[in-house]
Design an enzyme around this catalytic site. Structure first.
Site, PDB file in Angstrom:
ATOM      1  N   HIS A 185      -2.784   6.119   4.713  1.00  0.00           N
ATOM      2  CA  HIS A 185      -1.345   6.220   5.012  1.00  0.00           C
ATOM      3  C   HIS A 185      -0.821   7.583   4.566  1.00  0.00           C
ATOM      4  CE1 HIS A 185      -1.423   2.088   5.980  1.00  0.00           C
ATOM      5  NE2 HIS A 185      -0.721   1.567   4.993  1.00  0.00           N
ATOM      6  N   CYS A 196       0.812  -1.224   0.000  1.00  0.00           N
ATOM      7  CA  CYS A 196       0.000   0.000   0.000  1.00  0.00           C
ATOM      8  C   CYS A 196       0.847   1.277   0.000  1.00  0.00           C
ATOM      9  CB  CYS A 196      -0.960  -0.001   1.180  1.00  0.00           C
ATOM     10  SG  CYS A 196      -0.320  -0.771   2.671  1.00  0.00           S
TER      11      CYS A 196
HETATM   12  N1  LIG Z   1      -4.802  -3.809   4.833  1.00  0.00           N
HETATM   13  C1  LIG Z   1      -4.109  -3.191   3.874  1.00  0.00           C
HETATM   14  O1  LIG Z   1      -4.046  -1.946   3.795  1.00  0.00           O
HETATM   15  C2  LIG Z   1      -3.343  -3.998   2.851  1.00  0.00           C
HETATM   16  C3  LIG Z   1      -2.755  -3.318   1.805  1.00  0.00           C
HETATM   17  C4  LIG Z   1      -2.064  -4.034   0.853  1.00  0.00           C
HETATM   18  C5  LIG Z   1      -1.966  -5.403   0.961  1.00  0.00           C
HETATM   19  N2  LIG Z   1      -2.549  -6.054   2.005  1.00  0.00           N
HETATM   20  C6  LIG Z   1      -2.450  -7.516   2.043  1.00  0.00           C
HETATM   21  O2  LIG Z   1      -3.758  -8.048   1.770  1.00  0.00           O
HETATM   22  C7  LIG Z   1      -3.934  -9.264   2.485  1.00  0.00           C
HETATM   23  C8  LIG Z   1      -5.207  -9.167   3.345  1.00  0.00           C
HETATM   24  O3  LIG Z   1      -5.064  -8.118   4.292  1.00  0.00           O
HETATM   25  P1  LIG Z   1      -6.278  -7.600   5.191  1.00  0.00           P
HETATM   26  O4  LIG Z   1      -5.814  -6.317   5.743  1.00  0.00           O
HETATM   27  O5  LIG Z   1      -7.546  -7.659   4.444  1.00  0.00           O
HETATM   28  O6  LIG Z   1      -6.312  -8.722   6.353  1.00  0.00           O
HETATM   29  P2  LIG Z   1      -7.526  -9.161   7.304  1.00  0.00           P
HETATM   30  O7  LIG Z   1      -8.487  -8.051   7.491  1.00  0.00           O
HETATM   31  O8  LIG Z   1      -6.875  -9.740   8.493  1.00  0.00           O
HETATM   32  O9  LIG Z   1      -8.264 -10.329   6.476  1.00  0.00           O
HETATM   33  C9  LIG Z   1      -7.617 -11.540   6.164  1.00  0.00           C
HETATM   34  C10 LIG Z   1      -8.531 -12.379   5.282  1.00  0.00           C
HETATM   35  O10 LIG Z   1      -7.795 -13.545   4.870  1.00  0.00           O
HETATM   36  C11 LIG Z   1      -8.558 -14.684   5.159  1.00  0.00           C
HETATM   37  N3  LIG Z   1      -7.677 -15.821   5.461  1.00  0.00           N
HETATM   38  C12 LIG Z   1      -6.707 -15.886   6.388  1.00  0.00           C
HETATM   39  N4  LIG Z   1      -6.111 -17.106   6.373  1.00  0.00           N
HETATM   40  C13 LIG Z   1      -6.749 -17.822   5.409  1.00  0.00           C
HETATM   41  C14 LIG Z   1      -6.632 -19.147   4.938  1.00  0.00           C
HETATM   42  N5  LIG Z   1      -5.712 -19.996   5.424  1.00  0.00           N
HETATM   43  N6  LIG Z   1      -7.453 -19.551   3.940  1.00  0.00           N
HETATM   44  C15 LIG Z   1      -8.382 -18.729   3.420  1.00  0.00           C
HETATM   45  N7  LIG Z   1      -8.563 -17.436   3.847  1.00  0.00           N
HETATM   46  C16 LIG Z   1      -7.746 -16.995   4.828  1.00  0.00           C
HETATM   47  C17 LIG Z   1      -9.399 -14.293   6.358  1.00  0.00           C
HETATM   48  O11 LIG Z   1     -10.519 -15.165   6.453  1.00  0.00           O
HETATM   49  P3  LIG Z   1     -11.243 -15.511   7.863  1.00  0.00           P
HETATM   50  O12 LIG Z   1     -12.243 -14.420   8.091  1.00  0.00           O
HETATM   51  O13 LIG Z   1     -11.892 -16.813   7.585  1.00  0.00           O
HETATM   52  O14 LIG Z   1     -10.168 -15.584   8.887  1.00  0.00           O
HETATM   53  C18 LIG Z   1      -9.788 -12.864   5.977  1.00  0.00           C
HETATM   54  O15 LIG Z   1     -10.853 -12.898   5.045  1.00  0.00           O
HETATM   55  C19 LIG Z   1      -2.633  -9.486   3.261  1.00  0.00           C
HETATM   56  O16 LIG Z   1      -1.779 -10.298   2.461  1.00  0.00           O
HETATM   57  C20 LIG Z   1      -2.059  -8.103   3.387  1.00  0.00           C
HETATM   58  O17 LIG Z   1      -0.671  -8.103   3.545  1.00  0.00           O
HETATM   59  C21 LIG Z   1      -3.250  -5.381   2.944  1.00  0.00           C
END
Ligand SMILES: NC(=O)c1ccc[n+]([C@@H]2O[C@H](COP(=O)([O-])OP(=O)(O)OC[C@H]3O[C@@H](n4cnc5c(N)ncnc54)[C@H](OP(=O)(O)O)[C@@H]3O)[C@@H](O)[C@H]2O)c1
Length: 337
Positions: free
Chosen positions: A243, A130
């Site tokens: 950010h 991001c």
């Molecule tokens: N947040 C940001 O600003 C941002 C920006 C760029 C990139 N990212 C990347 O995007 C990804 C998601 O981030 P987020 O912020 O959305 O995280 P989050 O809110 O913690 O959500 C994680 C998601 O992944 C799912 N998940 C976790 N383990 C899994 C598994 N083994 N199999 C299937 N689904 C699984 C979770 O499902 P459950 O509900 O079932 O646990 C939930 O839907 C990460 O790789 C992060 O580094 C995030």
């Protein structure tokens, strides 16, 4: 990519996954025939999409087979295991995790900056970190005109960048602090984040820089297609969404602020908010909920005529994650159309 596409979102219950659904809903130009929301387990959960209630399914082969495009917004391990299988099944994996970003065979794409590297056909496409996305959106229009000899970045990163759990932690800590109670047990960060600033995002690695700081250095160089003398300090602040980045850019020769402001005004996806005497500059609250990369506080360095300072803010869940992933899909559709 077909006329009526079958899409899947892995991590559909998470912050980025939810944002992907929102952005897809807003983009009528994307012809979605079916949408499959996937997560760790269904657990009776549902998501809403274009007037329908869709049951969340456990991530499995069945959920991915036959999908034209799968967005990965879960964990690095999930992307590492499942994204190559999507390609085997003949689909495109658009990955928000960091797992494939520096893989030479995988394009790392911000469509406004390097959309030309996208090619048709089944493949993994990585979407950058991001903080990197909003930075390259501002550096690219400068690089079109001049060489940059040095870039220094300090980030002010919102807790939503660490996922849903981190937002809940900040909320609980604020409630405990303002209500006079005791803070909840620490979890996501090594220190409390409410009323605090933590100069560590990710693990500390080479030369004392953290993983997040190296991502900014390495991903930026890959996207811009040239080595960059860019170093960063990544800091977590008690902001929910959006950010901030304080950036020092040194050009190969002196440059006027007014000229740089014009270059940025012309840049696609960038909005200049730069009249500080009237309180006009980017803030996270202004950036939250929209897709602009906001830039302001443009000023020449008082000691270095080649140096310029500016402040960038963008919504990390939208242009920093979901919207960039959907922009990649849109670009692929345009290519095939
Ligand atoms: N947040 C940001 O600003 C941002 C920006 C760029 C990139 N990212 C990347 O995007 C990804 C998601 O981030 P987020 O912020 O959305 O995280 P989050 O809110 O913690 O959500 C994680 C998601 O992944 C799912 N998940 C976790 N383990 C899994 C598994 N083994 N199999 C299937 N689904 C699984 C979770 O499902 P459950 O509900 O079932 O646990 C939930 O839907 C990460 O790789 C992060 O580094 C995030």
């Amino acid at each position: 990519v077909q006329a009526e596409m079958t899409l899947a979102v892995v991590g559909a219950t998470g912050l980025v996954g939810q944002s992907i659904l929102e952005v897809l809903e807003e983009r009528a130009s994307i012809p979605v025939g079916a949408l499959r929301p996937l997560a760790t387990e269904g657990q009776g959960r549902a998501v809403h999409f274009r007037g329908q209630t869709l049951a969340v399914q456990s991530l499995s082969e069945t959920g991915l087979k036959g999908a034209d495009v799968v967005f990965f917004a879960a964990t690095n391990a999930v992307s590492a295991e499942w994204a190559p299988r999507v390609v085997e099944y003949g689909g495109i994996a658009i990955d928000k995790s960091s797992h494939f970003r520096l893989d030479e065979s995988v394009p790392l794409v911000v469509p406004e900056v390097n959309g030309h590297v996208l090619r048709p056909g089944p493949k993994i496409v990585a979407s950058p970190n991001c903080s990197t996305i909003q930075l390259v959106m501002v550096l690219a229009p400068l690089l079109q005109r001049r060489q940059l000899s040095r870039v220094l970045v300090s980030t002010y990163q919102a807790v939503s960048g660490s996922g849903r759990e981190a937002m809940e932690q900040l909320t609980r800590e604020l409630e405990a602090t303002l209500g006079g109670g005791t803070s909840p047990a620490r979890s996501v960060y090594p220190h409390p984040i409410a009323m605090n600033v933590i100069p560590q995002c990710d693990r500390v690695g080479d030369l004392g820089f953290t993983g997040e700081e190296w991502k900014l250095t390495r991903e930026t160089a890959k996207i811009l297609g040239q080595p960059m003398r860019l170093s960063a300090t990544a800091v977590r602040v008690p902001v929910m969404v959006g950010h901030g980045e304080s950036v020092y850019v040194e050009f190969d020769r002196p440059v006027a602020v007014a000229e740089v402001r014009e270059w940025l005004r012309e840049a696609h996806g960038v909005r200049v908010a730069d009249d500080p005497a009237f309180g006009v500059y980017p803030t996270p609250l202004q950036a939250a909920g929209n897709d602009w990369v906001w830039v302001g506080r443009l000023r020449s360095d008082p000691f270095e005529p080649r140096g310029l300072h500016l402040f960038i803010v963008s919504d990390n869940l939208r242009k920093g994650a979901a919207s960039n992933a959907v922009d990649i899909l849109e670009r692929l559709i345009q290519q095939e159309g």
